[in-house]
Design a protein around this motif. Structure first.
Motif, PDB file in Angstrom:
ATOM      1  N   ARG A  89       0.805  -1.215   0.000  1.00 33.73           N
ATOM      2  CA  ARG A  89       0.000   0.000   0.000  1.00 33.73           C
ATOM      3  C   ARG A  89       0.841   1.270   0.000  1.00 33.73           C
ATOM      4  O   ARG A  89       0.303   2.373  -0.053  1.00 33.73           O
ATOM      5  CB  ARG A  89      -0.938   0.001   1.209  1.00 33.73           C
ATOM      6  CG  ARG A  89      -1.837  -1.229   1.278  1.00 33.73           C
ATOM      7  CD  ARG A  89      -2.621  -1.262   2.570  1.00 33.73           C
ATOM      8  NE  ARG A  89      -3.228  -2.582   2.783  1.00 33.73           N
ATOM      9  CZ  ARG A  89      -3.835  -2.957   3.898  1.00 33.73           C
ATOM     10  NH1 ARG A  89      -3.939  -2.096   4.907  1.00 33.73           N
ATOM     11  NH2 ARG A  89      -4.340  -4.163   4.018  1.00 33.73           N
ATOM     12  N   LEU A  90       2.163   1.139   0.064  1.00 36.25           N
ATOM     13  CA  LEU A  90       3.024   2.314   0.051  1.00 36.25           C
ATOM     14  C   LEU A  90       3.053   2.985  -1.314  1.00 36.25           C
ATOM     15  O   LEU A  90       3.385   4.170  -1.420  1.00 36.25           O
ATOM     16  CB  LEU A  90       4.449   1.937   0.474  1.00 36.25           C
ATOM     17  CG  LEU A  90       4.623   1.484   1.929  1.00 36.25           C
ATOM     18  CD1 LEU A  90       6.067   1.102   2.200  1.00 36.25           C
ATOM     19  CD2 LEU A  90       4.168   2.568   2.891  1.00 36.25           C
ATOM     20  N   LEU A  91       2.744   2.227  -2.361  1.00 37.78           N
ATOM     21  CA  LEU A  91       2.726   2.766  -3.722  1.00 37.78           C
ATOM     22  C   LEU A  91       1.422   2.362  -4.394  1.00 37.78           C
ATOM     23  O   LEU A  91       0.779   1.383  -3.992  1.00 37.78           O
ATOM     24  CB  LEU A  91       3.899   2.227  -4.549  1.00 37.78           C
ATOM     25  CG  LEU A  91       5.330   2.581  -4.107  1.00 37.78           C
ATOM     26  CD1 LEU A  91       6.323   1.853  -4.997  1.00 37.78           C
ATOM     27  CD2 LEU A  91       5.551   4.081  -4.143  1.00 37.78           C
ATOM     28  N   ALA A  92       1.056   3.092  -5.432  1.00 38.04           N
ATOM     29  CA  ALA A  92      -0.088   2.690  -6.246  1.00 38.04           C
ATOM     30  C   ALA A  92       0.253   1.375  -6.934  1.00 38.04           C
ATOM     31  O   ALA A  92       1.410   1.132  -7.301  1.00 38.04           O
ATOM     32  CB  ALA A  92      -0.402   3.764  -7.280  1.00 38.04           C
ATOM     33  N   PRO A  93      -0.718   0.487  -7.106  1.00 40.40           N
ATOM     34  CA  PRO A  93      -0.434  -0.816  -7.722  1.00 40.40           C
ATOM     35  C   PRO A  93       0.242  -0.689  -9.080  1.00 40.40           C
ATOM     36  O   PRO A  93      -0.121   0.159  -9.898  1.00 40.40           O
ATOM     37  CB  PRO A  93      -1.830  -1.455  -7.840  1.00 40.40           C
ATOM     38  CG  PRO A  93      -2.629  -0.797  -6.768  1.00 40.40           C
ATOM     39  CD  PRO A  93      -2.126   0.625  -6.703  1.00 40.40           C
ATOM     40  N   GLY A  94       1.216  -1.539  -9.282  1.00 42.94           N
ATOM     41  CA  GLY A  94       1.948  -1.592 -10.539  1.00 42.94           C
ATOM     42  C   GLY A  94       2.532  -2.975 -10.714  1.00 42.94           C
ATOM     43  O   GLY A  94       1.860  -3.975 -10.464  1.00 42.94           O
ATOM     44  N   ARG A  95       3.802  -3.038 -11.070  1.00 40.83           N
ATOM     45  CA  ARG A  95       4.484  -4.325 -11.230  1.00 40.83           C
ATOM     46  C   ARG A  95       5.550  -4.461 -10.147  1.00 40.83           C
ATOM     47  O   ARG A  95       6.296  -3.527  -9.875  1.00 40.83           O
ATOM     48  CB  ARG A  95       5.122  -4.431 -12.603  1.00 40.83           C
ATOM     49  CG  ARG A  95       4.124  -4.384 -13.757  1.00 40.83           C
ATOM     50  CD  ARG A  95       4.781  -4.765 -15.068  1.00 40.83           C
ATOM     51  NE  ARG A  95       5.938  -3.910 -15.354  1.00 40.83           N
ATOM     52  CZ  ARG A  95       6.820  -4.153 -16.329  1.00 40.83           C
ATOM     53  NH1 ARG A  95       6.682  -5.231 -17.090  1.00 40.83           N
ATOM     54  NH2 ARG A  95       7.823  -3.331 -16.538  1.00 40.83           N
ATOM     55  N   VAL A  96       5.591  -5.634  -9.549  1.00 47.22           N
ATOM     56  CA  VAL A  96       6.581  -5.906  -8.521  1.00 47.22           C
ATOM     57  C   VAL A  96       7.347  -7.163  -8.901  1.00 47.22           C
ATOM     58  O   VAL A  96       6.758  -8.170  -9.310  1.00 47.22           O
ATOM     59  CB  VAL A  96       5.926  -6.058  -7.127  1.00 47.22           C
ATOM     60  CG1 VAL A  96       4.872  -7.170  -7.120  1.00 47.22           C
ATOM     61  CG2 VAL A  96       6.984  -6.333  -6.047  1.00 47.22           C
ATOM     62  N   HIS A  97       8.663  -7.107  -8.777  1.00 48.29           N
ATOM     63  CA  HIS A  97       9.513  -8.264  -9.086  1.00 48.29           C
ATOM     64  C   HIS A  97       9.866  -8.983  -7.789  1.00 48.29           C
ATOM     65  O   HIS A  97      10.457  -8.396  -6.875  1.00 48.29           O
ATOM     66  CB  HIS A  97      10.793  -7.813  -9.790  1.00 48.29           C
ATOM     67  CG  HIS A  97      11.681  -8.942 -10.189  1.00 48.29           C
ATOM     68  ND1 HIS A  97      13.053  -8.875 -10.152  1.00 48.29           N
ATOM     69  CD2 HIS A  97      11.388 -10.197 -10.641  1.00 48.29           C
ATOM     70  CE1 HIS A  97      13.566 -10.026 -10.569  1.00 48.29           C
ATOM     71  NE2 HIS A  97      12.574 -10.842 -10.860  1.00 48.29           N
ATOM     72  N   ILE A  98       9.471 -10.259  -7.688  1.00 48.38           N
ATOM     73  CA  ILE A  98       9.769 -11.084  -6.523  1.00 48.38           C
ATOM     74  C   ILE A  98      10.397 -12.380  -7.037  1.00 48.38           C
ATOM     75  O   ILE A  98       9.686 -13.343  -7.351  1.00 48.38           O
ATOM     76  CB  ILE A  98       8.503 -11.389  -5.696  1.00 48.38           C
ATOM     77  CG1 ILE A  98       7.766 -10.090  -5.353  1.00 48.38           C
ATOM     78  CG2 ILE A  98       8.870 -12.149  -4.425  1.00 48.38           C
ATOM     79  CD1 ILE A  98       6.474 -10.306  -4.587  1.00 48.38           C
ATOM     80  N   PRO A  99      11.742 -12.413  -7.171  1.00 51.12           N
ATOM     81  CA  PRO A  99      12.398 -13.612  -7.708  1.00 51.12           C
ATOM     82  C   PRO A  99      12.015 -14.851  -6.907  1.00 51.12           C
ATOM     83  O   PRO A  99      12.077 -14.850  -5.676  1.00 51.12           O
ATOM     84  CB  PRO A  99      13.889 -13.296  -7.570  1.00 51.12           C
ATOM     85  CG  PRO A  99      13.956 -11.804  -7.511  1.00 51.12           C
ATOM     86  CD  PRO A  99      12.708 -11.370  -6.801  1.00 51.12           C
TER      87      PRO A  99
END
Length: 320
Positions: A89-99
């Protein structure tokens, strides 16, 4: 596949294989089996609302233990999982990379908040990323150069298992190359072995920590957790002795599993990851001896084992 797959779940193992809870040796988690001894607590620890002094003492102990610079903020929380749920929730939804493969709660939390989760090994152009350091379950440590390369708007570094190797922490990056763009998570339940206490920490720039603090609200940590956490973080002798014991016990576990024809492929001093061929068969074999191991939905050959408590090694040997 269950995206919220975890270790533990001893009740389910008992329902399937029988026995009483005391009969079982749960090696499915990476929790220190010899926990920090609970110190005497104040009479009102359970009855009074935690006061600001108790929070200040815990935060000061945490700042000293992890050598946190004055310019960074520390937020105690009711477990690292409470922080993980709020980080997206710290940023507006987008793309997150979780290897991946890695601890799956991060992907679940970002997905729940409308983010698109990218799990490949390559680092794509994303608004956020999560790196578990050391990684669970393979124990991989991320190099500082990897964290600095292509840093997005938010980097979460989950150091829940890093207290076994304090020299590998990336805390210094929060005052340098990743200043204002990274948060480090710390878990109290793993190294200190008090998972049921529910205590964790977020460390980062004040501007990043402030919305997390607001989201958690007041009195977010119980009185007993404040007092026990403060005592544990200040106990240098226990910390030093525990790191040495975990190194010895994890080497003992390696030798035992190697004698059974397995191959170690990763881990930390709190847990080990082995290639055993048929992981499901190994898990069933261990369960017949009332030992709970951890297997993974994405691998047919990986078995992860935590450390037996003192006095319980014979049970693991017999189950094998």
């Amino acid at each position: 596949m269950n995206s919220r797959d975890h270790g533990g779940g001893l009740d389910a193992a008992i329902a399937r294989h029988g026995g009483a809870r005391a009969d079982w040796l749960d090696l499915s988690t990476g929790i220190n089996p010899l926990p920090y001894p609970i110190p005497p607590l104040a009479e009102d620890a359970f009855t009074a609302l935690p006061d600001s002094g108790a929070f200040a003492r815990l935060e000061a102990a945490a700042r000293s233990f992890w050598s946190v610079p004055d310019g960074l903020d520390i937020l105690p929380a009711p477990g690292a999982s409470a922080l993980i749920a709020r980080l997206p929730r710290l940023l507006a939804p987008g793309r997150v990379h979780i290897p991946s493969p890695t601890y799956n709660e991060h992907a679940a939390a970002f997905t729940a908040e409308g983010w698109r989760v990218l799990k490949g090994a390559e680092a794509p152009d994303c608004e956020a990323r999560v790196l578990v350091h050391p990684n669970n379950p393979d124990g991989r440590f991320w190099r500082a150069t990897e964290l600095q390369a292509g840093a997005p708007g938010l980097t979460v570094i989950d150091e829940s298992f890093c207290d076994v190797a304090p020299g590998r922490s990336h805390l210094s990056l929060l005052s340098g190359p990743l200043a204002g763009r990274a948060i480090i998570l710390k878990s109290f339940g793993k190294f200190w072995g008090l998972a049921g206490l529910r205590l964790g920490f977020a460390i980062g720039a004040p501007a990043l920590i402030a919305p997390l603090r607001e989201a958690l609200g007041p009195w977010q940590v119980s009185g007993p957790a404040l007092d026990i956490g403060t005592a544990a973080l200040k106990d240098e002798a226990w910390t030093k002795a525990t790191r040495a014991r975990l190194e010895r016990d994890s080497a003992r576990l390696d030798a035992l599993l190697a004698s059974k024809g397995t191959r170690r492929i990763g881990g930390t001093p709190l847990f080990r990851l082995y290639d055993v061929g048929d992981a499901a068969a190994w898990q069933h074999k261990l369960a017949e001896g009332r030992v709970l191991g951890r297997i993974f939905p994405y691998s047919r050959s990986w078995l992860r084992l935590g450390l037996p408590a003192p006095g319980r090694w014979a049970q693991l040997e017999a189950a094998l």
